[in-house]
Structure formats: structure tokens, C-alpha cells
Design a protein around this motif. Structure first.
Motif, mmCIF file in Angstrom:
data_model
loop_
_atom_site.group_PDB
_atom_site.id
_atom_site.type_symbol
_atom_site.label_atom_id
_atom_site.label_comp_id
_atom_site.label_asym_id
_atom_site.label_seq_id
_atom_site.Cartn_x
_atom_site.Cartn_y
_atom_site.Cartn_z
ATOM 1 N N HIS A 17 0.811 -1.223 0.000
ATOM 2 C CA HIS A 17 0.000 0.000 0.000
ATOM 3 C C HIS A 17 0.843 1.271 0.000
ATOM 4 O O HIS A 17 0.298 2.373 0.064
ATOM 5 C CB HIS A 17 -0.944 0.018 1.195
ATOM 6 N N GLY A 18 2.153 1.124 -0.003
ATOM 7 C CA GLY A 18 3.039 2.281 -0.020
ATOM 8 C C GLY A 18 3.090 3.018 1.312
ATOM 9 O O GLY A 18 3.377 4.206 1.356
ATOM 10 N N GLU A 19 2.829 2.319 2.389
ATOM 11 C CA GLU A 19 2.849 2.909 3.732
ATOM 12 C C GLU A 19 4.161 2.549 4.419
ATOM 13 O O GLU A 19 4.838 1.601 4.029
ATOM 14 C CB GLU A 19 1.667 2.378 4.542
ATOM 15 N N PRO A 20 4.518 3.296 5.477
ATOM 16 C CA PRO A 20 5.743 2.942 6.201
ATOM 17 C C PRO A 20 5.575 1.617 6.946
ATOM 18 O O PRO A 20 4.477 1.256 7.360
ATOM 19 C CB PRO A 20 5.939 4.110 7.180
ATOM 20 N N ALA A 21 6.671 0.914 7.110
ATOM 21 C CA ALA A 21 6.645 -0.378 7.799
ATOM 22 C C ALA A 21 6.367 -0.185 9.284
ATOM 23 O O ALA A 21 6.767 0.824 9.873
ATOM 24 C CB ALA A 21 7.980 -1.082 7.604
ATOM 25 N N PRO A 22 5.696 -1.133 9.914
ATOM 26 C CA PRO A 22 5.429 -1.038 11.352
ATOM 27 C C PRO A 22 6.713 -1.262 12.148
ATOM 28 O O PRO A 22 7.684 -1.827 11.623
ATOM 29 C CB PRO A 22 4.423 -2.158 11.596
ATOM 30 N N PRO A 23 6.740 -0.854 13.407
ATOM 31 C CA PRO A 23 7.946 -1.085 14.218
ATOM 32 C C PRO A 23 8.152 -2.576 14.481
ATOM 33 O O PRO A 23 7.203 -3.363 14.480
ATOM 34 C CB PRO A 23 7.654 -0.330 15.517
ATOM 35 N N VAL A 24 9.376 -2.937 14.719
ATOM 36 C CA VAL A 24 9.740 -4.319 15.002
ATOM 37 C C VAL A 24 9.124 -4.720 16.346
ATOM 38 O O VAL A 24 9.070 -3.906 17.271
ATOM 39 C CB VAL A 24 11.281 -4.462 15.047
ATOM 40 N N PRO A 25 8.655 -5.971 16.494
ATOM 41 C CA PRO A 25 8.088 -6.402 17.773
ATOM 42 C C PRO A 25 9.099 -6.232 18.908
ATOM 43 O O PRO A 25 10.264 -6.608 18.786
ATOM 44 C CB PRO A 25 7.778 -7.882 17.560
ATOM 45 N N GLY A 26 8.651 -5.645 19.997
ATOM 46 C CA GLY A 26 9.511 -5.443 21.160
ATOM 47 C C GLY A 26 10.304 -4.154 21.125
ATOM 48 O O GLY A 26 11.051 -3.864 22.056
ATOM 49 N N ALA A 27 10.146 -3.351 20.080
ATOM 50 C CA ALA A 27 10.940 -2.131 19.955
ATOM 51 C C ALA A 27 10.572 -1.099 21.015
ATOM 52 O O ALA A 27 11.409 -0.305 21.427
ATOM 53 C CB ALA A 27 10.759 -1.530 18.566
ATOM 54 N N HIS A 28 9.337 -1.130 21.491
ATOM 55 C CA HIS A 28 8.888 -0.114 22.446
ATOM 56 C C HIS A 28 8.559 -0.701 23.812
ATOM 57 O O HIS A 28 7.886 -0.061 24.616
ATOM 58 C CB HIS A 28 7.658 0.607 21.889
ATOM 59 N N ASP A 29 9.041 -1.893 24.111
ATOM 60 C CA ASP A 29 8.725 -2.536 25.385
ATOM 61 C C ASP A 29 9.291 -1.760 26.570
ATOM 62 O O ASP A 29 8.614 -1.553 27.567
ATOM 63 C CB ASP A 29 9.250 -3.968 25.426
ATOM 64 N N VAL A 30 10.541 -1.343 26.472
ATOM 65 C CA VAL A 30 11.176 -0.625 27.580
ATOM 66 C C VAL A 30 10.464 0.702 27.823
ATOM 67 O O VAL A 30 10.206 1.073 28.966
ATOM 68 C CB VAL A 30 12.679 -0.404 27.295
ATOM 69 N N THR A 31 10.118 1.393 26.762
ATOM 70 C CA THR A 31 9.409 2.659 26.901
ATOM 71 C C THR A 31 8.053 2.451 27.559
ATOM 72 O O THR A 31 7.652 3.230 28.434
ATOM 73 C CB THR A 31 9.218 3.314 25.520
ATOM 74 N N ALA A 32 7.357 1.402 27.190
ATOM 75 C CA ALA A 32 6.047 1.124 27.785
ATOM 76 C C ALA A 32 6.177 0.794 29.264
ATOM 77 O O ALA A 32 5.367 1.254 30.083
ATOM 78 C CB ALA A 32 5.379 -0.031 27.051
ATOM 79 N N LEU A 33 7.191 0.025 29.643
ATOM 80 C CA LEU A 33 7.391 -0.299 31.055
ATOM 81 C C LEU A 33 7.753 0.939 31.859
ATOM 82 O O LEU A 33 7.269 1.123 32.991
ATOM 83 C CB LEU A 33 8.479 -1.361 31.200
ATOM 84 N N ARG A 34 8.602 1.798 31.315
ATOM 85 C CA ARG A 34 8.952 3.030 32.026
ATOM 86 C C ARG A 34 7.738 3.934 32.193
ATOM 87 O O ARG A 34 7.551 4.561 33.240
ATOM 88 C CB ARG A 34 10.044 3.775 31.271
ATOM 89 N N THR A 35 6.892 4.008 31.168
ATOM 90 C CA THR A 35 5.691 4.822 31.241
ATOM 91 C C THR A 35 4.754 4.299 32.322
ATOM 92 O O THR A 35 4.198 5.070 33.105
ATOM 93 C CB THR A 35 4.971 4.843 29.884
ATOM 94 N N ALA A 36 4.588 2.993 32.397
ATOM 95 C CA ALA A 36 3.729 2.395 33.425
ATOM 96 C C ALA A 36 4.293 2.661 34.816
ATOM 97 O O ALA A 36 3.550 2.985 35.748
ATOM 98 C CB ALA A 36 3.581 0.909 33.179
ATOM 99 N N ARG A 37 5.606 2.533 34.973
ATOM 100 C CA ARG A 37 6.230 2.780 36.269
ATOM 101 C C ARG A 37 6.054 4.234 36.681
ATOM 102 O O ARG A 37 5.694 4.533 37.821
ATOM 103 C CB ARG A 37 7.724 2.449 36.201
ATOM 104 N N ASP A 38 6.285 5.152 35.750
ATOM 105 C CA ASP A 38 6.144 6.571 36.057
ATOM 106 C C ASP A 38 4.693 6.932 36.371
ATOM 107 O O ASP A 38 4.432 7.745 37.254
ATOM 108 C CB ASP A 38 6.658 7.423 34.902
#
Length: 68
Positions: A17-38
Motif C-alpha cells: 500500500h506504499g505505507e511505512p513499515a510497522p515497528p519491530v516487535p519489542g521495539a517499544h517494550d522498555v518505553t512502555a514499562l517506564r511509562t507504566a512505572r512513572d
């Protein structure tokens, strides 16, 4: 279907469809955990309870185990 298969399928569809590729699985896990902790720490303050850590609880139990 595991996360890798889903990622490959999503990448294929995005390329078709000419769209950008999605992020790799697990690429944002650390960010999500830090956000939950904060978020937990931020909500602890208005509730008038300290944002304790596992170490603080363990030390408190260890220091006060002989006083009871």
C-alpha cells in the motif's frame, strides 16, 4: 501466528500500500514499562501514599521484624 509472523504480514501489507513499515516487535517494550512505572509513581503522590519500591519494603520488613 506469533509476533514475528504478524510483523512480516503487516510489513508486506504496508509495502503493497506504499505505507511505512510497522515497528519491530519489542521495539517499544522498555518505553512502555517506564511509562507504566512513572504513571504509578505519579498517581501515588496525590493518593497520599509513598511510591515505595520493593527494596524499601524489604528493608522495612527486615528492620521491624523483631519489634512485633
Amino acid at each position: 501466528m506469533n509476533a514475528l509472523h504478524q510483523h512480516l504480514l503487516d510489513s508486506y501489507r504496508a509495502a503493497r500500500h506504499g505505507e511505512p513499515a510497522p515497528p519491530v516487535p519489542g521495539a517499544h517494550d522498555v518505553t512502555a514499562l517506564r511509562t507504566a512505572r512513572d504513571a504509578h509513581r505519579i498517581t501515588s503522590v496525590p493518593a497520599a501514599r509513598p511510591a515505595t519500591t520493593r527494596l524499601r519494603r524489604t528493608l522495612h520488613k527486615w528492620l521491624h521484624q523483631n519489634t512485633h
